[in-house]
Design a protein around this motif. Sequence first.
Motif, PDB file in Angstrom:
ATOM      1  N   LYS A 605       1.166  -1.417   0.005  1.00 39.49           N
ATOM      2  CA  LYS A 605       0.030  -0.072  -0.226  1.00 39.49           C
ATOM      3  C   LYS A 605       0.807   1.290   0.038  1.00 39.49           C
ATOM      4  N   TRP A 620      -2.899  -2.378  -9.735  1.00 42.20           N
ATOM      5  CA  TRP A 620      -4.207  -2.845  -8.667  1.00 42.20           C
ATOM      6  C   TRP A 620      -4.543  -4.517  -9.175  1.00 42.20           C
ATOM      7  N   GLU A 634     -10.861  -6.062   2.589  1.00 46.89           N
ATOM      8  CA  GLU A 634     -10.779  -4.566   2.451  1.00 46.89           C
ATOM      9  C   GLU A 634     -10.357  -4.145   1.139  1.00 46.89           C
ATOM     10  N   GLU A 638     -11.184  -2.471  -2.768  1.00 48.19           N
ATOM     11  CA  GLU A 638     -10.708  -1.229  -3.172  1.00 48.19           C
ATOM     12  C   GLU A 638     -10.023  -1.457  -4.371  1.00 48.19           C
ATOM     13  N   GLU A 641     -12.544  -2.150  -7.302  1.00 48.07           N
ATOM     14  CA  GLU A 641     -13.202  -0.921  -7.710  1.00 48.07           C
ATOM     15  C   GLU A 641     -12.368  -0.033  -8.655  1.00 48.07           C
ATOM     16  N   LYS A 642     -11.107   0.166  -8.413  1.00 47.49           N
ATOM     17  CA  LYS A 642     -10.061   0.979  -9.254  1.00 47.49           C
ATOM     18  C   LYS A 642     -10.142   0.180 -10.512  1.00 47.49           C
TER      19      LYS A 642
END
Length: 820
Positions: A605, A620, A634, A638, A641-642
Amino acid sequence: MNALRKQASNLGKQTGLKEFTGKDRVTDAVRALANFYAAQLSLCSKQIPTSYSNARMVHAHMIVSGFRPKSHILNRLMDLYTKSSNLPYARQLFDEIPEPDICARTTFITAYSASGDLKLAREIFNNTPLNIRDTVSYNAMITGCAHNSDGNAAFDLFRDMKRYNFKPDNFTYTSMLSALSLIADHESHCQQLHSEIIKSGTGFVTSVINALISVYIKCASSPHVTPSLLMDAARKLFDEMPHKDEVSWTTVINGYIRNDDLDTASQVFDGMNEKLVDSWNSMISGYTHKGLYSKSLEMSKKMHLLGIKFDGFTYTSLLSACANSKLFLHGKQVHAYIIKTVINPSRDFLFSVNNALITLYSKCGKTDDARKIFDKMPIRDIVSWNSVLSAYVEAIRIEEARLFFTKMPEKNEISWSVMISGFAQNGSGEEGLKLFNQQRSTECQPCDYSYAGAIRSCSAIASLNHGCQLHAQLIQSGFGSSLSASNSLITMYARCGVLEDSHSVFLTMPCLDSVSWNAMIAAFGQHGHGSRAVNLYEEMLKENIAPDRITFLTILSSCSHSGLVDQGQRYFNSMYDTYGITPGEDHYGRLVDLLCRAGKFTEAKTVIENLPINVGAPVWEALLSGCVIHGNMELGIEAAEKLFNLIPSHDGPYILLSNLYGKSGKWTEAARVRNMMRSRGVKKEPACSWIEVDNMVHVFLVDDTKHPEVSEVYGYLEELVFKMRKLGYVPDTKFVLHDMENEQKEHALSTHSEKLAVAFGLLKIPAGVPIRVFKNLRICGDCHNAFEFMSEVVGREIVVRDGKRFHHFRNGKCSCGNYW
């Protein structure tokens, strides 16, 4: 020509033999007519390209007038015919002469040599009596041998010449040095002829010294010499020259460039009092070929400011520098300048510059503009056609390339190689092999690059049998030591699952380049041998082979597949710090994959948040894949979605997110993702596996019912699973990512395509031979576990290549160490 005909007619009337009765008057008339014809033939020689037709008119007038030309007139006629590429007509004249003189014979020796027919040239020379030979005739024959790459024959002639006491002159030694450059591979060869030249007294002639310098420079590239010693000898000759011309300076500059010493070449260039076009071109070309494009452009700018006119060679090097450095706008400005300033360009200029322009536009992604240049070319050669063909292939416009290829009026080795490689590189391996076989039936037989393309085609379709056959043919054809073909063999054997054969090719190659090292490092990494990949990388550095962008992609993948996190991070950091290579999006994707596979999500991250570039799909995707492995919900959501925003029509993110929900038992969320996928019109790529048996590829789908022997395969699988359960195998139903009863899950697992392909291979392939199966998607966890047990039950090696890597199952264990 009408004026010439009229003059001849008038003179014929004035001096016609029938009008003369006295002997002296006849002799004067013949002499006058002979002088007239000699003068007209001299005039014809200046009227290129119409000299041939004009000479024929003069010749016809001789015949009509009854004039019988003597040898000097015939020699002029034959010289004109040979220089006009009408050798058969000239030879007819020659054969009608009872005893041709040495001038006529030398004319034909020169003409045949220039046309590449050394056999006929040698026939004329051998039939020339020794008593009429002279130094000029020997020079013509020696030059012919040199120009036709027969250096040994030239030396034999030189020895004969001295044996029969013909004295060599400046031209002899210049031609001999040209011949020596073809065969010299040791310093002593240069020194012996050098001594001969000094003894002859021609050691101060500029043309001879230039040729001698050139020989020393060419010999410097021989593996049997110390290049610096030969270059020092060449430089000493140059420095001691009483008079240096443009050839002298250019030869020495080119010599240093050829030996990768651009700094010394620049020093010599700076020492010139008058820098001429050829010397500028040499420096610009040298910088371009060595990848120093900014220096090449800087040199051309200085040249322009000094008012030195560019020629075709200058423009070609300049456009090449723009193409290779992707400076499209600069290259386009050069193109505009050429259109504006070059008036009535020569044929050679048009060829070289237009071909360079096609390369510029194609390398900068302007394929259609490259085609427009080609279509407007008044004259095209094979280079023009090949340049456009390469442009289509590089732009991955294979169908257009195929159509263009069929329209080519002629095809050479490059044409076939480009098209075969184009099919191989774009997933059409079968088409590549078909085209290779088609080439073998033509007069243009495959070269090593064609073999390399065909071998890459075998890699694309994982056809080991075809690849082995091509390897054997490669050796039989004499291309066994080819660098490009050997590099392709490394990759082919690795992608077909035969790692040790791949390594054997690597170890037996006579020379290696960065592609060789990259291919072998990638092979070790793909097969789960991370430590061997790392060791080979370190060995590569010890051999002073600088890593490139591809090297770092391969070594990062190798570390990622083997959990070598610390080494991978260290190599990534060295990219810019040590080698000045700026990491790209693909390199960051590999780094994130390395960290996520090891469960280091905090570090991953941090890398993503500090990226100096926009975070793209590869990064990603690496994060999402790692989240699926370790169940990080989690971060996985994320990342998904990207990806939905970046690549909305790609099935990968939907499937990975659905799998992430399914592994956590969140069936409602998994179903929602699949519904979203359907509503957006995104189709899942169906999983399939294939295996080659008896030169035939057998393809299996999940829950296959179409294969003609599938019933036998299912029955055999049941027997195997029964034996595997005795050893402790239990179907891992968590890899069935649908909400159903446990019995249904076990049945779903048993119908996976890779299990069917492996079972078919065990049924059909003789005992002791490894089973090699290929799958388009990632292998599932239960199949991986099952193959470990299966390899122990059957006592055979099972090799499975999925969409990411190879798995070698032996004696109940996998080469990946369950880190995948």
